[in-house]
Design a protein around this motif. Sequence first.
Motif, PDB file in Angstrom:
ATOM      1  N   ILE A 171       0.832  -1.203   0.000  1.00 61.55           N
ATOM      2  CA  ILE A 171       0.000   0.000   0.000  1.00 61.55           C
ATOM      3  C   ILE A 171       0.867   1.253   0.000  1.00 61.55           C
ATOM      4  O   ILE A 171       1.832   1.357   0.765  1.00 61.55           O
TER       5      ILE A 171
ATOM      6  N   PHE B 229       0.413   5.002   1.088  1.00 57.98           N
ATOM      7  CA  PHE B 229      -0.509   5.783   1.909  1.00 57.98           C
ATOM      8  C   PHE B 229      -0.321   7.257   1.610  1.00 57.98           C
ATOM      9  O   PHE B 229       0.795   7.778   1.674  1.00 57.98           O
TER      10      PHE B 229
ATOM     11  N   ILE C 241      -3.636   0.441   9.205  1.00 62.50           N
ATOM     12  CA  ILE C 241      -3.093  -0.326   8.081  1.00 62.50           C
ATOM     13  C   ILE C 241      -1.880  -1.137   8.526  1.00 62.50           C
ATOM     14  O   ILE C 241      -1.736  -2.319   8.195  1.00 62.50           O
TER      15      ILE C 241
ATOM     16  N   HIS D  26      -0.547  -4.998   6.746  1.00 63.80           N
ATOM     17  CA  HIS D  26      -0.255  -4.613   5.368  1.00 63.80           C
ATOM     18  C   HIS D  26       1.135  -3.990   5.279  1.00 63.80           C
ATOM     19  O   HIS D  26       1.670  -3.444   6.252  1.00 63.80           O
TER      20      HIS D  26
ATOM     21  N   VAL E  52       3.331  -1.056   4.041  1.00 53.67           N
ATOM     22  CA  VAL E  52       3.245   0.323   3.574  1.00 53.67           C
ATOM     23  C   VAL E  52       4.511   0.642   2.791  1.00 53.67           C
ATOM     24  O   VAL E  52       5.602   0.755   3.351  1.00 53.67           O
TER      25      VAL E  52
ATOM     26  N   ALA F   3       2.639  -1.203  -6.193  1.00 51.01           N
ATOM     27  CA  ALA F   3       1.711  -1.303  -5.068  1.00 51.01           C
ATOM     28  C   ALA F   3       0.387  -1.894  -5.526  1.00 51.01           C
ATOM     29  O   ALA F   3      -0.023  -1.738  -6.681  1.00 51.01           O
TER      30      ALA F   3
ATOM     31  N   VAL G  20      -2.528  -1.076  -3.975  1.00 52.09           N
ATOM     32  CA  VAL G  20      -3.542  -0.037  -3.831  1.00 52.09           C
ATOM     33  C   VAL G  20      -2.913   1.191  -3.194  1.00 52.09           C
ATOM     34  O   VAL G  20      -1.921   1.082  -2.452  1.00 52.09           O
TER      35      VAL G  20
ATOM     36  N   VAL H   3      -4.037   4.244  -0.644  1.00 55.62           N
ATOM     37  CA  VAL H   3      -5.067   4.700   0.293  1.00 55.62           C
ATOM     38  C   VAL H   3      -4.882   6.199   0.487  1.00 55.62           C
ATOM     39  O   VAL H   3      -3.797   6.656   0.847  1.00 55.62           O
TER      40      VAL H   3
ATOM     41  N   CYS I  63      -7.014   3.559  -6.473  1.00 54.85           N
ATOM     42  CA  CYS I  63      -6.879   4.403  -5.275  1.00 54.85           C
ATOM     43  C   CYS I  63      -8.190   4.394  -4.501  1.00 54.85           C
ATOM     44  O   CYS I  63      -9.263   4.605  -5.068  1.00 54.85           O
TER      45      CYS I  63
ATOM     46  N   LEU J  70     -10.427  -2.996   2.918  1.00 57.95           N
ATOM     47  CA  LEU J  70      -9.322  -3.773   2.367  1.00 57.95           C
ATOM     48  C   LEU J  70      -9.554  -5.271   2.565  1.00 57.95           C
ATOM     49  O   LEU J  70      -9.263  -6.077   1.672  1.00 57.95           O
TER      50      LEU J  70
END
Length: 314
Positions: free
Chosen positions: A3, A5, A19, A24, A26, A80, A82, A84, A104, A181
């Motif tokens: 992810i 962020f 998160i 997850h 980052v 990535a 996604v 966020v 996104c 998620l």
Amino acid sequence: MRIVFMGTPDFAVPTLDAIVDAGHEVVCVVAQPDRPRGRGKKLKSPPTIVRARELGLRTWQPRAVRSGPFVEWFTTEMDADVAVVVAYGRILIPALLEAPRRGCINVHASLLPKYRGAAPIQWALIEGERETGICTMQMDAGLDTGDVLLRRSTPVDPNENGPELWARLSVMGAEVLVDTLAQLDSLRPRVQDHSNATLAPLLKKTDGRIDFSWSARRIHDRVRGVNPWPSGQAGFRGGVMRLHETRVVEDDGVLGEPGEVIEAGKRLVVACGQGSLEVRVGQLPGKPRRSGRDIVNGARVTVGERLTSLGDTP
């Protein structure tokens, strides 16, 4: 999931923490550049960057998000699942929206399509909403027009102010995002009813101006929504009195012209177009915040004095 962020203010920090706590990865925390703050105008990092450094996460604060090194990295090297986005404060171009494998996802503090824009919490209070909430949304190129993934509502207390609702929704937003998620493969995005959309633009200083021809409830809601900035504003003795906290007074039969002080003793009460309003916390020019009672005593406010409207307010 991997992810990226993207978020800037303290509202976004609980989501970043959630998160990480959910396991997850980052890849990077992206926020707006450091800004000068305080009287000394020293550069200060956004809350999300401060928290990311504490967590040992990579950070990036690009000045340009339409072209340049950041866009090149985001679109070609990021790798990535996604992105966020939580109150990042910048508009993302289509190339950025499409770069992550799952696109996104935005955490928005309103029940969309109501209050699209940068200040949904403040305008929900100003408009006297008794319910608001959080939506997670699959972002598109419009202003908060994407399909809604999850929606969660919460009642709004009639006396809840901006900072209080901000804090509650920041925690709720984190919870809803983690749930989003976890359910991403099974969620069925819902198209917004664009015909019912309303806007929530950034507040201006003039949005705090009070008109005492309004009802006490409308003035009270305005004060709640513009707390802490720009705060409620009324004319008093040639200057500006700031209204930080108010209460609607139950009908006690006392009448007065709009803006007229009808009680100046243990409390400060002002007549409105409909009903009356207690100023519980206010501020006179050059003075600190004080209770209504202390303002009465310190400034020797008397019954019959007037608080005046400062001009047109939407």
